[in-house]
Design a protein around this motif. Structure first.
Motif, PDB file in Angstrom:
ATOM      1  N   HIS A  96      10.381   4.063   3.182  1.00 20.24           N
ATOM      2  CA  HIS A  96       8.969   4.471   2.792  1.00 20.24           C
ATOM      3  C   HIS A  96       9.078   6.292   2.740  1.00 20.24           C
ATOM      4  CE1 HIS A  96       6.634   1.163   2.221  1.00 20.24           C
ATOM      5  NE2 HIS A  96       6.945   0.802   3.510  1.00 20.24           N
ATOM      6  N   GLY A  97       9.625   6.941   3.734  1.00 20.44           N
ATOM      7  CA  GLY A  97       9.854   8.225   3.936  1.00 20.44           C
ATOM      8  C   GLY A  97      10.690   8.925   2.532  1.00 20.44           C
ATOM      9  N   PHE A  98      11.777   8.066   2.487  1.00 27.09           N
ATOM     10  CA  PHE A  98      12.573   8.686   1.139  1.00 27.09           C
ATOM     11  C   PHE A  98      11.678   8.537  -0.064  1.00 27.09           C
ATOM     12  CE2 PHE A  98      15.491   7.468  -2.186  1.00 27.09           C
ATOM     13  CZ  PHE A  98      16.337   8.555  -1.987  1.00 27.09           C
ATOM     14  N   PHE A  99      10.947   7.533  -0.456  1.00 28.19           N
ATOM     15  CA  PHE A  99      10.466   7.400  -1.831  1.00 28.19           C
ATOM     16  C   PHE A  99       9.067   8.379  -1.818  1.00 28.19           C
ATOM     17  CE2 PHE A  99      13.243   3.661  -1.830  1.00 28.19           C
ATOM     18  CZ  PHE A  99      13.835   4.003  -3.358  1.00 28.19           C
ATOM     19  N   GLU A 100       8.569   8.377  -0.524  1.00 33.34           N
ATOM     20  CA  GLU A 100       7.340   9.120  -0.648  1.00 33.34           C
ATOM     21  C   GLU A 100       7.704  10.417  -0.906  1.00 33.34           C
ATOM     22  OE1 GLU A 100       4.154   7.523   2.617  1.00 33.34           O
ATOM     23  OE2 GLU A 100       6.003   8.412   3.544  1.00 33.34           O
ATOM     24  N   ALA A 101       8.930  11.092  -0.373  1.00 36.22           N
ATOM     25  CA  ALA A 101       9.374  12.414  -0.392  1.00 36.22           C
ATOM     26  C   ALA A 101       9.700  12.806  -2.067  1.00 36.22           C
ATOM     27  CB  ALA A 101      10.691  12.923   0.174  1.00 36.22           C
ATOM     28  N   LEU A 102       9.817  11.927  -2.755  1.00 34.98           N
ATOM     29  CA  LEU A 102      10.370  11.903  -4.351  1.00 34.98           C
ATOM     30  C   LEU A 102       9.058  11.465  -5.175  1.00 34.98           C
ATOM     31  CD1 LEU A 102      13.613   9.936  -4.420  1.00 34.98           C
ATOM     32  CD2 LEU A 102      13.280  12.478  -4.056  1.00 34.98           C
ATOM     33  N   GLY A 103       7.845  11.051  -4.568  1.00 30.77           N
ATOM     34  CA  GLY A 103       6.965  10.887  -5.234  1.00 30.77           C
ATOM     35  C   GLY A 103       6.886   9.469  -5.905  1.00 30.77           C
ATOM     36  N   ASP A 104       7.801   8.665  -5.707  1.00 33.92           N
ATOM     37  CA  ASP A 104       8.055   7.472  -6.067  1.00 33.92           C
ATOM     38  C   ASP A 104       7.288   6.134  -5.465  1.00 33.92           C
ATOM     39  OD1 ASP A 104       9.270   8.544  -8.281  1.00 33.92           O
ATOM     40  OD2 ASP A 104      11.436   8.429  -7.327  1.00 33.92           O
TER      41      ASP A 104
END
Length: 420
Positions: free
Chosen positions: A392-400
């Motif tokens: 979740h943290g990973f894709f939130e940071a990318l806006g995905d």
């Protein structure tokens, strides 16, 4: 293909969710009105929307009580909608479960009970068995969610620690006729695993539940262990006369959702390939396998040439060992992205059709060929995020992230890998 890859993937996810909307699937399964009373009961993330659809199409009098997740209620005129917590239960759910049992007592053979059940109902009906507290149930649920146990295994334990699941609610309705209308969110669509089967017979035993507890090293509170070991919490078994008047119908399933998405792809000139609606296992392992299949298609144009989309459903698991929030769809996608290693022409989406992946109000996420590159540019190490269960943290940071809000239905996870 007239749409961008992301637009097509988003449209397929939306079609999968839309196919399982109660308004579309409830009416054709409604029974004939009885000579006596009609009561409506239910639990699950889709149960309120199911109740509204039933109200709109029911020709006679009725009254009802249904419990759903916070934020998933919809207005009904004759059916009371109660909200409670999911996935970790709360006191509102315990009170609602107790009220449901009382609501169906004293019925006759002339009465009809329509039971609306969907995924999430297990946590929404946390009526503890004898000697178990709500706090015990909450602790057990948290442990089960992080254990890596399958949904079937988790529900076996839940049923045998409950005063309402495993057919007990249906037994309380006897001698009235019971018609179950179920929206499946489980691999294999077994009714006993949908909300832990409050209104269907259960062939599993306390001994089975104890073996699952042992297998995953689950530390049970003393009262819960004593209840299982005594056998006093045995569920209602097949052949029990109190369930003779029960009939069960699956009104929406994961396969139905996959077929709806497949139609969207085909209309865009993309060949859909349905890999299965009951895929289980550790999310990161499934991600690696799916990446291997996608790379085979991209490189060797087998089993079908691009453009094509690999569609699958089911319920994977995440054994949380890091400090992240888990989420089986984002863990799957992060593992997929790492295994694809930036392979060109491969995009993906994965999300829970109820709009919630794990404990977060996020359905899932998207993967693109430059996912890893964009992460590195932000100083994010994909493998470290995966090791930390921080999809979740990973894709939130990318806006995905894929954010839908409450979808009012639930046919489990949806995964699509587009190869152009």
């Amino acid at each position: 293909m007239n749409l961008t890859p992301r637009e097509l993937l988003a449209n397929m996810f939306a079609a999968a969710v839309n196919a399982a909307q109660p308004e579309h699937c409830i009416p054709r399964f409604l029974p004939e009105p009885p000579r006596g009373r009609t009561l409506v009961i239910g639990a699950g993330k889709a149960s309120a929307a199911m109740a509204r659809a039933l109200e709109r199409h029911w020709p006679g009098e009725l009254q009802g009580l249904v419990v759903t997740r916070y934020g998933y209620a919809v207005p009904c005129e004759r059916i009371e909608i109660v909200e409670a917590a999911h996935p970790v239960p709360d006191a509102a759910g315990r009170e609602a479960a107790g009220r449901l049992l009382e609501f169906v007592r004293g019925l006759t053979e002339d009465d009809l009970v329509i039971c609306l059940v969907s995924g999430g109902g297990s946590a929404l009906l946390p009526l503890p068995g004898e000697g178990i507290t709500l706090e015990d149930k909450q602790a057990i649920n948290r442990t089960l969610l992080k254990s890596g146990a399958t949904i079937s295994e988790m529900n076996c334990v839940r049923r045998h620690l409950s005063a309402i699941k495993g057919g007990r609610l249906a037994a309380a309705c006897h001698p009235a006729r019971v018609v179950n209308l179920l929206i499946s969110d489980v691999p294999g669509d077994d009714p006993i695993d949908i909300a832990s089967g409050p209104t269907v017979a259960d062939p599993t035993t306390c001994a089975d539940a104890l073996e699952i507890v042992r297998r995953y090293g689950i530390d049970l509170p003393e009262g819960a262990r004593r209840l299982l070991e005594s056998g006093a919490s045995e569920t209602v078994k097949p052949g029990d006369g109190r369930l003779a008047g029960v009939s069960t119908h699956l009104v929406a399933t994961p396969q139905l959702a996959l077929k709806a998405a497949a139609k969207v792809a085909a209309l865009e000139g993309v060949t859909p390939v349905l890999l299965g609606d009951g895929i289980e296992g550790e999310a990161r392992d499934v991600g690696k396998v799916m990446a291997g299949i996608a790379l085979q298609v991209a490189k060797h144009r087998q089993p079908v040439p691009p453009p094509c989309v690999l569609l699958s459903g089911g319920e994977t698991t995440v054994t949380v060992r890091g400090k992240g929030r888990g989420g089986r769809n984002v863990e799957f996608l992060l593992s997929l992205a790492v295994a694809l290693d930036g392979a060109p022409g491969i995009h993906a989406v994965a999300g829970d059709t109820d709009g919630v992946d794990g404990l977060d109000e996020i359905a899932g996420a998207f993967v693109t060929p430059d996912t890893l590159e964009r992460a590195w540019a932000r100083g994010i190490r994909p493998r470290d995020s995966l090791d930390d269960n921080d999809g979740h943290g990973f894709f939130e940071a990318l806006g995905d992230s894929l954010v839908t809000g409450p979808t009012l239905t639930n046919v489990n996870d949806f995964r699509a890998i587009l190869i152009t």
